[in-house]
Motif scaffolding. Structure first.
Motif, PDB file in Angstrom:
ATOM      1  N   VAL A 179      15.920  54.185 -25.341  1.00  0.00           N
ATOM      2  CA  VAL A 179      14.624  53.498 -25.293  1.00  0.00           C
ATOM      3  C   VAL A 179      14.802  52.013 -25.589  1.00  0.00           C
ATOM      4  N   ALA A 180      15.655  51.687 -26.556  1.00  0.00           N
ATOM      5  CA  ALA A 180      15.862  50.283 -26.916  1.00  0.00           C
ATOM      6  C   ALA A 180      16.481  49.501 -25.763  1.00  0.00           C
ATOM      7  N   ILE A 181      17.451  50.104 -25.059  1.00  0.00           N
ATOM      8  CA  ILE A 181      18.080  49.413 -23.929  1.00  0.00           C
ATOM      9  C   ILE A 181      17.071  49.199 -22.806  1.00  0.00           C
ATOM     10  N   TYR A 182      16.183  50.164 -22.581  1.00  0.00           N
ATOM     11  CA  TYR A 182      15.163  49.986 -21.538  1.00  0.00           C
ATOM     12  C   TYR A 182      14.265  48.786 -21.848  1.00  0.00           C
ATOM     13  N   PHE A 183      13.772  48.704 -23.074  1.00  0.00           N
ATOM     14  CA  PHE A 183      12.861  47.610 -23.408  1.00  0.00           C
ATOM     15  C   PHE A 183      13.595  46.273 -23.478  1.00  0.00           C
ATOM     16  N   ALA A 184      14.864  46.293 -23.876  1.00  0.00           N
ATOM     17  CA  ALA A 184      15.645  45.054 -23.834  1.00  0.00           C
ATOM     18  C   ALA A 184      15.809  44.583 -22.395  1.00  0.00           C
ATOM     19  N   PHE A 185      16.077  45.524 -21.486  1.00  0.00           N
ATOM     20  CA  PHE A 185      16.206  45.170 -20.064  1.00  0.00           C
ATOM     21  C   PHE A 185      14.879  44.658 -19.500  1.00  0.00           C
ATOM     22  N   LEU A 186      13.779  45.358 -19.793  1.00  0.00           N
ATOM     23  CA  LEU A 186      12.466  44.960 -19.281  1.00  0.00           C
ATOM     24  C   LEU A 186      12.063  43.586 -19.800  1.00  0.00           C
ATOM     25  N   GLY A 187      12.336  43.314 -21.084  1.00  0.00           N
ATOM     26  CA  GLY A 187      11.995  42.013 -21.637  1.00  0.00           C
ATOM     27  C   GLY A 187      12.807  40.889 -21.026  1.00  0.00           C
ATOM     28  N   PHE A 196      10.158  34.310 -14.719  1.00  0.00           N
ATOM     29  CA  PHE A 196       9.294  33.130 -14.750  1.00  0.00           C
ATOM     30  C   PHE A 196       9.774  32.062 -13.760  1.00  0.00           C
ATOM     31  N   PHE A 197      11.096  31.993 -13.520  1.00  0.00           N
ATOM     32  CA  PHE A 197      11.612  30.979 -12.583  1.00  0.00           C
ATOM     33  C   PHE A 197      11.169  31.257 -11.145  1.00  0.00           C
ATOM     34  N   PRO A 198      11.448  32.452 -10.551  1.00  0.00           N
ATOM     35  CA  PRO A 198      10.971  32.662  -9.174  1.00  0.00           C
ATOM     36  C   PRO A 198       9.452  32.670  -9.070  1.00  0.00           C
ATOM     37  N   ALA A 199       8.758  33.090 -10.139  1.00  0.00           N
ATOM     38  CA  ALA A 199       7.290  33.060 -10.096  1.00  0.00           C
ATOM     39  C   ALA A 199       6.784  31.626 -10.013  1.00  0.00           C
ATOM     40  N   ALA A 200       7.384  30.707 -10.791  1.00  0.00           N
ATOM     41  CA  ALA A 200       6.984  29.294 -10.740  1.00  0.00           C
ATOM     42  C   ALA A 200       7.298  28.694  -9.370  1.00  0.00           C
ATOM     43  N   ALA A 213       4.815  36.214  -8.874  1.00  0.00           N
ATOM     44  CA  ALA A 213       3.833  35.845  -9.893  1.00  0.00           C
ATOM     45  C   ALA A 213       3.028  37.070 -10.334  1.00  0.00           C
ATOM     46  N   PHE A 214       2.637  37.930  -9.376  1.00  0.00           N
ATOM     47  CA  PHE A 214       1.925  39.159  -9.726  1.00  0.00           C
ATOM     48  C   PHE A 214       2.805  40.057 -10.603  1.00  0.00           C
ATOM     49  N   SER A 215       4.085  40.116 -10.281  1.00  0.00           N
ATOM     50  CA  SER A 215       4.984  41.002 -11.018  1.00  0.00           C
ATOM     51  C   SER A 215       5.209  40.524 -12.448  1.00  0.00           C
ATOM     52  N   VAL A 216       5.240  39.217 -12.663  1.00  0.00           N
ATOM     53  CA  VAL A 216       5.397  38.702 -14.028  1.00  0.00           C
ATOM     54  C   VAL A 216       4.236  39.152 -14.900  1.00  0.00           C
ATOM     55  N   VAL A 217       3.019  38.985 -14.402  1.00  0.00           N
ATOM     56  CA  VAL A 217       1.834  39.405 -15.161  1.00  0.00           C
ATOM     57  C   VAL A 217       1.864  40.913 -15.401  1.00  0.00           C
ATOM     58  N   SER A 218       2.236  41.664 -14.363  1.00  0.00           N
ATOM     59  CA  SER A 218       2.292  43.121 -14.481  1.00  0.00           C
ATOM     60  C   SER A 218       3.323  43.559 -15.516  1.00  0.00           C
ATOM     61  N   ILE A 229       5.130  45.847 -20.813  1.00  0.00           N
ATOM     62  CA  ILE A 229       5.844  45.890 -22.094  1.00  0.00           C
ATOM     63  C   ILE A 229       4.922  46.393 -23.191  1.00  0.00           C
ATOM     64  N   ARG A 230       3.720  45.838 -23.268  1.00  0.00           N
ATOM     65  CA  ARG A 230       2.801  46.198 -24.356  1.00  0.00           C
ATOM     66  C   ARG A 230       2.180  47.577 -24.144  1.00  0.00           C
ATOM     67  N   THR A 231       1.814  47.890 -22.899  1.00  0.00           N
ATOM     68  CA  THR A 231       1.203  49.202 -22.665  1.00  0.00           C
ATOM     69  C   THR A 231       2.210  50.336 -22.863  1.00  0.00           C
ATOM     70  N   ASP A 232       3.472  50.126 -22.455  1.00  0.00           N
ATOM     71  CA  ASP A 232       4.503  51.140 -22.703  1.00  0.00           C
ATOM     72  C   ASP A 232       4.744  51.321 -24.196  1.00  0.00           C
ATOM     73  N   ALA A 233       4.742  50.203 -24.928  1.00  0.00           N
ATOM     74  CA  ALA A 233       4.930  50.282 -26.380  1.00  0.00           C
ATOM     75  C   ALA A 233       3.774  51.031 -27.031  1.00  0.00           C
TER      76      ALA A 233
END
Length: 660
Positions: free
Chosen positions: A197-205, A212-216, A525-530, A535-539
Motif C-alpha cells: 500500500v505504501a509503494i502504491y501511494f508513493a508512486f501515485l504521489g 504538473f509539467f505536462p499539464a502546464a 490538466a484533467f488528470s492532475v486534478v483527478s 490520493i485523498r479519496t483513496d486514503a
C-alpha cells in the motif's frame, strides 16, 4: 498503573463467532471458551465484546509473544551488521528497528499473529469432543483448532483491526490534509498498512507531482496563440511528454530503491513467503532438490523432472494467453467496433454521451467476467510464487481492459481520421470514467456497510420478536469494523487485493492521456486534478470505509511497471501517426520532408526510451554505498567469528586441537 497498561493495549486482530444460547445446568466443553483459553496459553491478550448478533474476540500480543513466534517461524530480519539473519528473541538488540521505532513491521506482526492463531493444534493422544449450542463435533489430533471451527462455521471471520490512535492521526495528516496536495506521510503509511500500500501511494504521489509539467504545457497550448510557429507546437509537446514519461519512470525506480533502503527491506527478496515447485510447498528449510532426493531419484531423473516442469509451465501460460487473446478477438472486438460505429453514425451529442455511459457500464461487467476467467486459468500455471501469479493475472486482465478502453478510439483515429470526434470521445471517456469510478469507489463501501448494518438489526428484531418501538444500535467499534467491506479486487481477492483496481484505473488513465496526447493535450490538466482527488479519496476509503487490509509484502509495483513502459512505446507510435494525419491532409502518404521528419523523430524517441536506462542507474549511489558497506562489515564479523572458532578448544574444519 493497571489502567495505564490497559489503555496501551492495542488489539490488532478480531475473531467473529455467533452468539450462543447458554443452557444452564448442562456440562459441555464449549469450543469458544476453549478457543479463548488456548489463545491465552500461547501468550495472547484476549478481550470479548458482545455485538448485536455476534460476539467478537479481540486479540493483542505482547512484544515477547510476537518475538518468540517470529523465532519459531525462523523469520529473517535485518541486523546492524547489514545481514538478514534468522530472528532470535534472546538477541533482540542485534536486529534493526522499523522507521517508527517498533521491532516488527505490520506485515511481520500479522504473520506472527497468523502463526499463533492457526498454530493451536490438538496435542493430546486422542480426539477432543467440542460443543457449540448443543452441536457436538470432534477436534482431531494434530488439527488446527481455528481451522476446525472455521470449517464448522463457528468462526465466521478473522480480520485485522484498526488502531484507533494511528488511524485518527493518519486521517489528520493524510486523508484530510488537502493543503499538502501531493505530499504524504509515506513512512507512517508503511508502518500502518505495509509495503504494498505504501509503494502504491508513493508512486501515485510522485506521478501526480511530475504531471504538473505536462499539464502546464497543455494549458499554454490551449490558451496561447503561437502564430506562424503553431505547426511546431504539437511536435514539441509530443517530444516533451515522451521525455517526461521516460525520465519519470527511471527516477521512480530510484525512488523505489531509496524507500526499500529506508525501510530496511532487501529488494532481492520476493514478495512471496514460499513457492510451489513440483506440487510441494518450498517455503520450508529444505530445498526442492533435497525433497526430490528423498524420493530416491538420481541426477538424470531430477533433470528430466525439472525440464518437464519448466516446459509444462511455458505450455500452460501459452495456452492461457491464447484463450484470452482469442476471447478478445472473437467476443470483445466486434462489440467494441459496433459501439465505435454507432458513435460515428449518431448525430445527437446527448445520445452519444448516453451511449458512452451505457457502454462503459456494460463493458465493466464483461471485463470482470474475463478477469474471473483469468483467475481460474492461472491456477493451472506453474508460477513460482504468489508474486508471479499476480503478475500473470495483471497481464491477462489488462489485455482485456486495454481493448475495451482504446479500440473505439483507435477506430476514430485510424479509419475516420476525425480529430473533432476523437477529442470529443477522449473528453467523454475521461470525464465519465473518472466520475463513475470515484462514485463507485466511495459510495459502494458506504452502501454495503449500511445495508449489512440494516440487515443485522432487522434479523435481531425478528429473532427477539421486538416491537418497532424498541431500537437496537451497533455501538461497539469492532462490530462496526466487521460490517465494513474488505479491500478486495473486483475480480476476487485470491491473488490480488483492492490495489489491483486502483493501479488498473491509473494505467488506463495514463494510456489515454499519453497515446492521444497530440489530439487532446488538455487531458493532462484533467488528470492532475483527478489524481489529487484520488490520493485523498483513496486514503479516506482505506481509513474510514474499509476494513484494515491484510498486509501483502512487495518490493515494487510489480507487473504494472512493464505495462506503463509498454504504454510509452505505444504512445510514441500513436502520436507519430496522429502527427502524420494532421499534416498530411490529402492522405497521399508521400515521403516529404514533414513525414520524413516525423518518422526520424519516432525512431530517435524509441532509441532514447530504450537507451536512457543505461545512462541513469536505477539504484542511487548512496544505496549502493550502504549495501557495499554493510556487506564489508558483515564479512569482517563473520571472519572474526571464524577465527574465534579456530582458536578454541575444538577445530571445526581441521579436527581437534593438538595437546602436548
Amino acid at each position: 498503573m493497571n489502567r495505564h497498561e490497559e489503555e496501551e493495549i492495542v488489539y490488532e486482530i478480531g475473531v467473529v463467532v455467533p452468539k450462543r444460547n447458554v443452557i444452564e445446568g448442562k456440562e459441555s466443553r464449549d469450543c469458544v471458551e476453549i478457543l479463548e483459553a488456548e489463545f491465552r496459553k500461547v501468550g495472547l491478550i484476549v478481550n470479548k465484546v458482545s455485538g448485536v448478533s455476534d460476539e467478537f474476540i479481540r486479540v493483542a500480543a505482547p512484544l515477547e509473544t510476537l518475538g518468540r513466534a517470529a523465532a519459531q517461524m525462523q523469520m529473517r530480519k535485518p541486523t546492524h551488521i547489514g545481514m538478514d539473519l534468522q530472528f532470535e528473541w534472546e538477541e533482540v538488540d542485534a536486529f534493526v528497528n522499523q522507521p517508527d521505532g517498533s521491532l516488527f513491521s505490520w506485515c511481520e506482526r500479522f504473520q506472527c499473529y497468523q502463526h499463533l492463531l492457526y498454530g493451536i493444534v490438538n496435542k493430546s493422544d486422542s480426539g477432543i469432543v467440542l460443543n457449540f449450542d448443543g452441536k457436538e463435533f470432534h477436534w482431531e489430533v494434530g488439527q488446527s483448532l481455528l481451522k476446525r471451527l472455521e470449517s464448522e462455521g463457528i468462526v465466521k471471520q478473522v480480520f485485522p483491526l484498526h488502531d484507533e490512535t494511528k488511524r485518527r492521526k493518519l486521517l489528520r495528516s493524510w486523508a484530510l490534509s488537502w493543503w499538502d496536495v501531493t505530499d504524504q506521510p509515506i513512512d507512517e503509511i508503511y508502518s500502518y498498512y505495509g509495503t504494498k500500500v505504501a509503494i502504491y501511494f508513493a508512486f501515485l504521489g510522485k506521478f501526480t507531482n511530475w504531471m504538473f509539467f505536462p499539464a502546464a504545457f497543455a494549458l499554454i497550448l490551449q490558451f496561447f496563440d503561437f502564430g506562424s510557429f503553431q505547426w511546431l507546437v504539437l511536435p514539441a509537446f509530443f517530444i516533451s511528454i515522451i521525455l517526461w514519461a521516460v525520465f519519470f519512470f527511471q527516477f521512480w525506480k530510484r525512488k523505489n530503491y531509496a524507500l526499500l533502503a529506508r525501510w530496511h527491506i532487501n529488494c532481492t527478496i520476493g514478495a512471496s513467503q514460499g513457492h510451489k515447485l513440483l506440487g510441494m510447498e518450498c517455503g520450508s528449510l529444505q530445498s526442492p532438490l533435497e525433497l526430490i532426493r528423498k524420493k530416491g531419484m538420481d541426477i538424470n531423473q531430477e533433470k528430466q523432472l525439472y525440464q518437464r516442469y519448466e516446459w509444462l509451465g511455458y505450455f500452460m501460460r501459452f495456452r492461457n494467453d491464447a484463450i484470452i487473446i482469442l476471447s478478445i478477438i472473437c467476443l470483445q472486438l466486434p462489440f467494441e467496433l459496433t459501439y465505435a460505429h454507432l458513435y460515428e453514425v449518431i448525430g445527437s451529442d446527448l445520445l452519444k454521451f448516453g451511449l458512452t455511459g451505457i457502454y462503459l457500464f456494460v463493458i465493466q461487467y464483461f471485463t470482470r467476467l474475463g478477469g474471473k476467467l483469468s483467475v481460474k486459468l492461472i491456477r493451472y500455471e506453474n508460477n513460482e510464487n504468489t508474486e508471479h501469479r499476480a503478475d500473470s493475472l495483471v497481464y491477462k486482465v489488462f489485455g482485456l481492459y486495454f481493448m475495451q478502453s482504446y479500440i473505439g478510439i483507435f477506430y476514430h483515429a485510424l479509419l475516420h481520421r476525425n480529430f473533432t470526434t476523437l477529442r470529443q470521445v477522449l473528453f467523454q471517456r475521461l470525464m465519465i470514467s473518472e466520475v463513475l469510478n470515484n462514485l463507485l469507489e466511495n459510495s459502494l463501501p458506504y452502501l454495503k456497510y449500511n445495508y449489512k448494518k440494516y440487515r443485522t438489526i432487522r434479523n435481531k428484531k425478528k429473532d427477539e420478536k421486538e416491537s418497532t418501538s424498541g431500537k437496537i444500535h451497533v455501538t461497539s467499534r469492532v462490530e462496526k469494523e466487521y460490517m465494513k467491506p474488505a479491500y478486495s479486487a473486483s475480480i476476487g481477492d485470491e491473488v490480488e487485493d483492492g490495489l489491483f483496481d486502483d493501479f488498473l484505473e491509473l494505467a488506463l488513465q495514463f494510456g489515454m492521456i499519453m497515446m492521444f496526447a497530440c489530439a487532446f493535450p488538455l487531458a493532462f490538466a484533467f488528470s492532475v486534478v483527478s489524481n489529487i482527488m484520488e490520493i485523498r479519496t483513496d486514503a479516506l476509503k482505506l481509513l474510514s470505509m474499509m476494513k484494515r487490509p491484510v498486509p501483502r509484502a512487495a518490493t515494487t509495483i510489480g507487473a504494472w511497471i512493464n505495462i506503463f513502459q509498454f504504454l510509452i512505446v505505444m504512445s510514441i507510435c500513436t502520436n507519430s501517426a496522429l502527427l502524420v494525419w494532421l499534416y498530411d491532409e490529402e492522405g497521399k502518404w508521400k515521403v516529404e520532408p514533414g513525414l520524413a521528419g516525423i518518422l526520424i523523430m519516432e525512431h530517435i524517441l524509441l532509441l532514447f526510451k530504450f537507451g536512457f536506462s543505461r545512462l541513469v542507474p536505477e539504484e542511487p549511489a548512496w544505496v549502493r554505498a550502504n549495501r557495499a558497506k554493510n556487506a564489508t562489515q558483515a564479512q569482517k564479523v563473520c571472519s572474526k567469528q571464524l577465527l574465534r572458532n579456530f582458536s578454541g578448544g575444538e577445530r571445526t574444519f581441521y579436527g581437534p586441537k593438538k595437546t602436548e
